[in-house]
Design an enzyme around this catalytic site. Structure first.
Site, PDB file in Angstrom:
ATOM      1  N   LYS A  29      -2.582  11.891 -21.021  1.00  0.00           N
ATOM      2  CA  LYS A  29      -3.894  11.867 -20.366  1.00  0.00           C
ATOM      3  C   LYS A  29      -3.836  10.853 -19.231  1.00  0.00           C
ATOM      4  CE  LYS A  29      -8.818  11.774 -21.531  1.00  0.00           C
ATOM      5  NZ  LYS A  29      -9.270  11.083 -20.345  1.00  0.00           N
TER       6      LYS A  29
ATOM      7  N   CYS B  54      -6.403 -22.297   2.225  1.00  0.00           N
ATOM      8  CA  CYS B  54      -5.717 -23.480   2.735  1.00  0.00           C
ATOM      9  C   CYS B  54      -5.238 -23.080   4.115  1.00  0.00           C
ATOM     10  CB  CYS B  54      -4.508 -23.819   1.865  1.00  0.00           C
ATOM     11  SG  CYS B  54      -3.369 -24.988   2.662  1.00  0.00           S
TER      12      CYS B  54
ATOM     13  N   CYS C 145       2.056 -25.308   4.962  1.00  0.00           N
ATOM     14  CA  CYS C 145       1.892 -25.270   3.508  1.00  0.00           C
ATOM     15  C   CYS C 145       3.094 -24.524   2.895  1.00  0.00           C
ATOM     16  CB  CYS C 145       0.588 -24.550   3.170  1.00  0.00           C
ATOM     17  SG  CYS C 145       0.421 -24.127   1.439  1.00  0.00           S
TER      18      CYS C 145
END
Ligand code: IVH
Length: 696
Positions: free
Chosen positions: A132, A446, A451
């Site tokens: 299904k 940020c 970073c």
């Protein structure tokens, strides 16, 4: 790949001749594309690379643009989606689209079987058990072999006309193969099936949505349903929907069995599920249920249970329907699996666009086939709504959702003194950049340009399989190389070879693995321009958008110079994407990276593989190398072949086109001779290389 168009001298041709030749080639291309769609979506066994497929498609598009009167609605190019609609028209279902009774227990299955046996009054019967699929059902109409209408289920009696959306689904045949069944040509009929999405695609798209600050879809089913309801078919075309069909309704031919139905659909070229099984006893039914309960986590798509159907269609009629559900079928649904575990911590993950996503770190717990130790918490509001506190015992669920989800807290087990969670004010990166939440958005960001978390993600994305496909450059390697300072941006990847000696000495590395990585990096320089564009990680530029941009601006200089107006003039490019592209190229840091990538030799313009390699001896062919070449290494030979549109494989098979034989060949030579595969010695190979120059 077949013959290419510009083989004859066009100057000697009349317009009519040219048009006739284009018409022939267009038909040929459509046939080829249909065939490869079939291999890909129905047989799940592609026989050509994505690039080769794209080249066929591009050639067809070019010819159709030149001869617009030759465009027909069943052309594969017409899947891209037409103009947005105002709303959907209604369609009445000739045969209602029923739903199924659901059960969650074996007793109910036994009860269902007892009723079937009684109603059939002693006739022998058997079942077909099917998976299904967790998607949305659709009805598809074909007239004279062509797809003419697609409708949603609606209330079962009246649905929406979603033809324009459905026709964008790649696995859907826009034209069926001519099939004669029981002496009758099958041309006009209705097919019922399920539209769904592969888990891999779902997760990828959700990640992209999350990165873009959009709400992710709760589960694959919502994704499919939400997509089919969109009024802009072009957006639908960009989403990788799939189709699986489970039965055919025909006035032309009388069918006897559901299993016959499934086989016939396949013969006609429709995608069908291959996991169905005939069951003669309830034991076999339960074995099927148990098997897929155990193995469903390994399927590439989501199922929420199995469907049991009486196989004989005559018996189905006898059993009939009550209250909108048939008495000849039942759905056995798998329970959502739950477990409790302890929330150890909440950590922040930073995506490549700076988006910050909180993630739960859990005491590892085994649930439905896998150990779970992390779960996404989406955003600050989600945590607040559940009032999650570190140390809490939480409920984890896996069921309707593919991704494990935290659905609640066991308050009785809350440790004394547990504090409400406060979202951190700064990024976990060493720069401690204060996080900001744009007004109206659920996410924090940020925006520190260095970073390292963002850098990792950007590099991971760049190297990933669908982008530059640098084998061996996965999460762990990127993590290590970023933390040790070898990688600060994507351009640094192509300088890694300078640090070979240092890399060899690193933990978990050695000569072999470093050389493998360096070779994979070298190979990535051959990736075509649209993939490079996608790999750059420009916000909102996914794979499809990258292809559109590359078509419209065939070199990166042209793209870098484009204005928002010029970009939005491209079919399929919106304001938001245009804006993001312009901002990307305006940033001097990005320009510097691009310059370094160019010097490294990445593909920054659209190559014309079809025109370039049409006459070459390498295009579209598969080569195997054996023995040593005097003039180059294997790796160089591979690059030369790939640059000319050929492929190199490691072993000889029937699919090999040519074996290249160097000094002291191995057993591959005998194998090739046995299979009658042509061989080239080094001299011949070099001659072919010279005769098929790589044009840049
Ligand atoms: S048979 C009356 N077969 O499940 C017959 N349905 O809960 C109903 N579904 O609306 C369809 N996989 O959307 C059938 N192998 C399968 C199915 C399937 C998924 C969906 C379908 C249907 C719903 C009923």
């Amino acid at each position: 790949m077949g013959e290419q168009l510009p083989l004859l001298d066009p100057s000697k041709e009349s317009d009519a001749e040219r048009r006739a030749r284009a018409a022939r080639r267009i038909e040929e291309l459509r046939e080829l594309i249909r065939l490869h769609d079939y291999y890909y979506y129905v047989e799940a066994q592609p026989r050509i690379s994505d690039e080769e497929y794209d080249a066929l498609f591009a050639e067809l598009k070019r010819l159709e643009a030149e001869f617009p009167e030759l465009v027909t609605p069943d052309s594969p190019t017409q899947r891209v989606g037409g103009a947005p609609l105002e709303g959907f028209a209604h369609v009445e279902h000739r045969v209602p689209m029923l739903s199924l009774d659901n059960t969650y227990s074996r007793e109910e299955v036994i009860e269902f079987d007892r009723r079937v046996r009684e109603l059939l009054g002693g006739q022998p019967y058997r079942y077909v058990a099917e998976l299904k699929y967790d998607g949305v059902s659709v009805s598809l109409h074909y007239r004279d072999g062509a797809f003419v209408l697609g409708a949603s289920r609606g209330d079962g009696f009246v649905g929406d006309d979603i033809t324009q959306n459905v026709r964008t689904i790649r696995g859907l045949p826009l034209r069926v193969r001519p099939v004669e069944y029981k002496g009758v040509p099958l041309r006009s009929f209705e097919v019922r099936g399920e539209v769904y999405v592969l888990i891999e695609d779902f997760l990828r798209l959700n990640r992209e949505r999350e990165e873009a600050g959009e709400r992710p879809f709760a589960n694959p089913r919502n994704f499919a349903a939400g997509t089919l309801k969109l009024l802009d078919p072009r957006e639908v075309a960009r989403r990788p929907l799939r189709l699986v069909c489970y039965y055919l309704l025909s006035d032309e031919v009388e069918l006897e069995w559901q299993s016959e139905n499934l086989r016939l659909l396949r013969q006609l070229g429709f995608p069908t599920d291959q996991h169905w099984q005939l069951c003669h006893t309830l034991e076999e039914v339960f074995a099927y249920i148990d098997r897929w309960e155990r193995e469903r986590d390994r399927l590439p798509f989501q199922i929420d249970g199995i469907v049991l159907k009486v196989d004989s269609l005559r018996q189905q009629q006898l059993l009939g329907t009550v209250a909108r559900a048939p008495r000849w079928a039942i759905a056995y649904k798998y329970q959502a699996k739950r477990a409790t575990t302890v929330l150890r911590d909440i950590v922040l993950q930073v995506g490549r666009t700076g988006i910050v996503v909180p993630v739960a770190e859990l005491e590892p717990v085994f649930l439905a086939g896998s150990t779970i130790s992390r779960a996404t918490l989406h955003n600050a509001d989600y945590i607040a709504a559940l009032d999650l506190r570190i140390g809490d015992t939480v409920i984890v669920e896996k069921g309707g959702e593919v991704i494990p989800k935290i659905t609640g807290v066991v308050l009785e087990r809350r440790p004394p003194g547990a504090q409400p969670y406060e979202f951190p004010a700064v990024c976990p990166c060493p720069n401690q950049q204060p996080l900001y939440r744009p007004p109206g958005e659920v996410h924090y960001y940020c925006d520190h340009p260095e970073c390292p978390w963002q850098i990792r993600r950007r590099i991971e994305h760049f190297a990933s399989r669908r982008a530059m496909d640098i084998e061996g450059m996965g999460e762990r390697v990127v993590d290590q190389l970023v933390s040790l300072g070898f990688l600060r941006n994507i351009a640094d990847i192509y300088d890694l070879f300078r640090y070979r000696e240092q890399l060899v000495r690193l933990e978990r590395w050695g000569e072999r693995s470093v050389d493998n990585l360096l070779q994979a990096i070298e190979r990535s320089k051959q990736r075509p321009y649209p993939r490079v564009l996608f790999a750059l990680g420009i916000r909102y530029v996914g794979e499809e958008t990258a292809k559109l941009l590359a078509q419209a601006f065939p070199s990166i200089e042209q793209l870098a110079r484009a204005s928002v107006e010029e970009l939005t003039a491209v079919y399929g490019i919106g304001e938001r994407t245009a804006d993001s592209v312009v901002r990307y190229f305006r940033d001097p840091r990005n320009r510097e990276i691009l310059e370094r990538l160019r010097r490294a030799g990445l593909q920054f313009e659209l190559s014309k593989p079809t025109a370039r390699t049409a006459r070459g001896a390498f295009a579209g062919k598969t080569f195997v190398l054996t023995g040593e070449l005097a003039s180059m290494t294997r790796e160089q030979a591979r690059q030369e072949i790939e640059a000319r549109g050929g492929r190199v494989s490691s072993s000889v098979s029937r699919r090999t086109d040519v074996l290249i034989v160097g000094a002291r060949p191995g057993s591959k030579l005998q194998e090739a001779q046995k299979l009658g595969i042509p061989t080239w010695d080094e001299e011949e190979f070099l001659r072919h290389l010279r005769e098929s120059p790589v044009e840049q």
